[in-house]
Design an enzyme around this catalytic site. Structure first.
Site, PDB file in Angstrom:
ATOM      1  N   SER A  67       1.280  -3.449  32.825  1.00 25.58           N
ATOM      2  CA  SER A  67       0.084  -3.326  33.671  1.00 25.58           C
ATOM      3  C   SER A  67       0.427  -2.742  35.033  1.00 25.58           C
ATOM      4  O   SER A  67       1.560  -2.859  35.520  1.00 25.58           O
ATOM      5  CB  SER A  67      -0.570  -4.693  33.861  1.00 25.58           C
TER       6      SER A  67
HETATM    7  N1  SAM Z   1       1.388  -8.666  30.469  1.00 26.17           N
HETATM    8  C1  SAM Z   1       2.026  -7.455  30.044  1.00 26.17           C
HETATM    9  C2  SAM Z   1       3.115  -7.008  30.987  1.00 26.17           C
HETATM   10  O1  SAM Z   1       3.320  -7.660  32.005  1.00 26.17           O
HETATM   11  O2  SAM Z   1       3.780  -6.021  30.654  1.00 26.17           O
HETATM   12  C3  SAM Z   1       1.083  -6.317  29.805  1.00 26.17           C
HETATM   13  C4  SAM Z   1       0.304  -6.542  28.599  1.00 26.17           C
HETATM   14  S1  SAM Z   1      -0.313  -5.147  27.743  1.00 26.17           S
HETATM   15  C5  SAM Z   1      -1.481  -4.512  28.872  1.00 26.17           C
HETATM   16  C6  SAM Z   1      -1.274  -6.067  26.543  1.00 26.17           C
HETATM   17  C7  SAM Z   1      -0.450  -6.818  25.526  1.00 26.17           C
HETATM   18  O3  SAM Z   1      -1.308  -7.688  24.776  1.00 26.17           O
HETATM   19  C8  SAM Z   1       0.202  -5.893  24.496  1.00 26.17           C
HETATM   20  O4  SAM Z   1       1.588  -6.111  24.481  1.00 26.17           O
HETATM   21  C9  SAM Z   1      -0.455  -6.303  23.179  1.00 26.17           C
HETATM   22  O5  SAM Z   1       0.397  -6.182  22.060  1.00 26.17           O
HETATM   23  C10 SAM Z   1      -0.820  -7.741  23.459  1.00 26.17           C
HETATM   24  N2  SAM Z   1      -1.880  -8.313  22.612  1.00 26.17           N
HETATM   25  C11 SAM Z   1      -3.014  -7.740  22.143  1.00 26.17           C
HETATM   26  N3  SAM Z   1      -3.718  -8.624  21.414  1.00 26.17           N
HETATM   27  C12 SAM Z   1      -3.017  -9.790  21.422  1.00 26.17           C
HETATM   28  C13 SAM Z   1      -3.214 -11.077  20.838  1.00 26.17           C
HETATM   29  N4  SAM Z   1      -4.281 -11.379  20.095  1.00 26.17           N
HETATM   30  N5  SAM Z   1      -2.278 -12.025  21.070  1.00 26.17           N
HETATM   31  C14 SAM Z   1      -1.178 -11.770  21.818  1.00 26.17           C
HETATM   32  N6  SAM Z   1      -0.936 -10.569  22.381  1.00 26.17           N
HETATM   33  C15 SAM Z   1      -1.838  -9.596  22.194  1.00 26.17           C
END
Ligand code: SAM
Length: 220
Positions: A67
């Site tokens: 992010s």
């Molecule tokens: N917090 C992260 C960082 O600091 O790098 C950025 C997150 S990225 C914008 C969104 C993440 O949510 C992705 O890695 C994706 O695989 C994960 N994601 C999507 N749906 C999800 C779910 N149902 N449960 C857990 N993770 C999920």
């Protein structure tokens, strides 16, 4: 290859980033200090290292992103983390947000839906000496076995506020979640006043990758 060297140049760039975040309205001194402490370039592959202190989201593989620093700061500020808070993060991704929560003194539980990212980040954060409880699976339903949580932060865009997450929040707890369509989401802060009374604040628009799963989007 990961570069684990934090030079004066990196520190200077981090300082400038923190000043920019302050200018953009981030006030929480603890959040700003955590961002100033944590080398964001550690979370980047070498090829993108020079972009680590731009206020931008970047690809981390598997079609996912780390992010934007402003987004991390904004969500962290809304979450009002106190030392010792049990915090659930949904969407571990690169682990950067989880590491910021750890530096804020939280007991961090972070869940990721993509196995490759889960494996990579789990290994990497322990190498950095950052202690986080990692889970692999669908975080749209929270982690019932670890509930209740003081705070919950969702770092992927949800179509609705998952009922499971509100259930797993302590009374007095805070849920921060971007809610909207696949392109744009409004940042929501929900405060659980009593088991039945939830106060809801709406903030600015953001653009996250989709929250998949049972209480998220059914496909990418
Ligand atoms: N917090 C992260 C960082 O600091 O790098 C950025 C997150 S990225 C914008 C969104 C993440 O949510 C992705 O890695 C994706 O695989 C994960 N994601 C999507 N749906 C999800 C779910 N149902 N449960 C857990 N993770 C999920």
């Amino acid at each position: 290859m990961l570069k684990l060297e934090d030079t004066y140049r990196h520190k200077g760039q981090r300082n400038a980033l923190v000043k920019l975040l302050e200018k953009k309205g981030i006030k929480d001194a603890n959040v700003l200090q955590a961002i100033n402490t944590l080398p964001r370039h550690f979370f980047f592959d070498t090829a993108l290292d020079s972009h680590a202190y731009e206020d931008k989201a970047f690809p981390i593989g598997e079609g996912q992103t780390i992010s934007q620093p402003y987004t991390v700061a904004f969500q962290s500020e809304l979450l009002e983390v106190k030392p010792g808070d049990k915090v659930l993060e949904i969407g571990t991704g690169s682990g950067y947000q989880a590491a910021i929560l750890y530096l804020l003194g939280a007991e961090v539980h972070s869940i990721e839906y993509q196995k490759k990212l889960f494996d990579k980040t789990k290994k990497f954060l322990s190498k950095l000496g950052i202690s986080v409880h990692f889970y692999f699976g669908d975080g749209s339903q929270g982690i019932p076995t670890q509930a209740p949580f003081d705070k919950i932060i969702v770092t992927a865009g949800a179509p609705i506020v998952p009922t499971s997450l509100l259930k797993q929040l302590k009374v007095g707890g805070i849920l921060v979640i971007p809610v909207g369509d696949r392109k744009t989401q409004k940042m929501m802060k929900l405060i659980k006043k009593t088991e039945k009374k939830i106060i809801q604040e709406e903030h600015d628009n953001f653009a996250f990758v989709p929250l998949l799963g049972e209480e998220g989007w059914k496909s990418r």
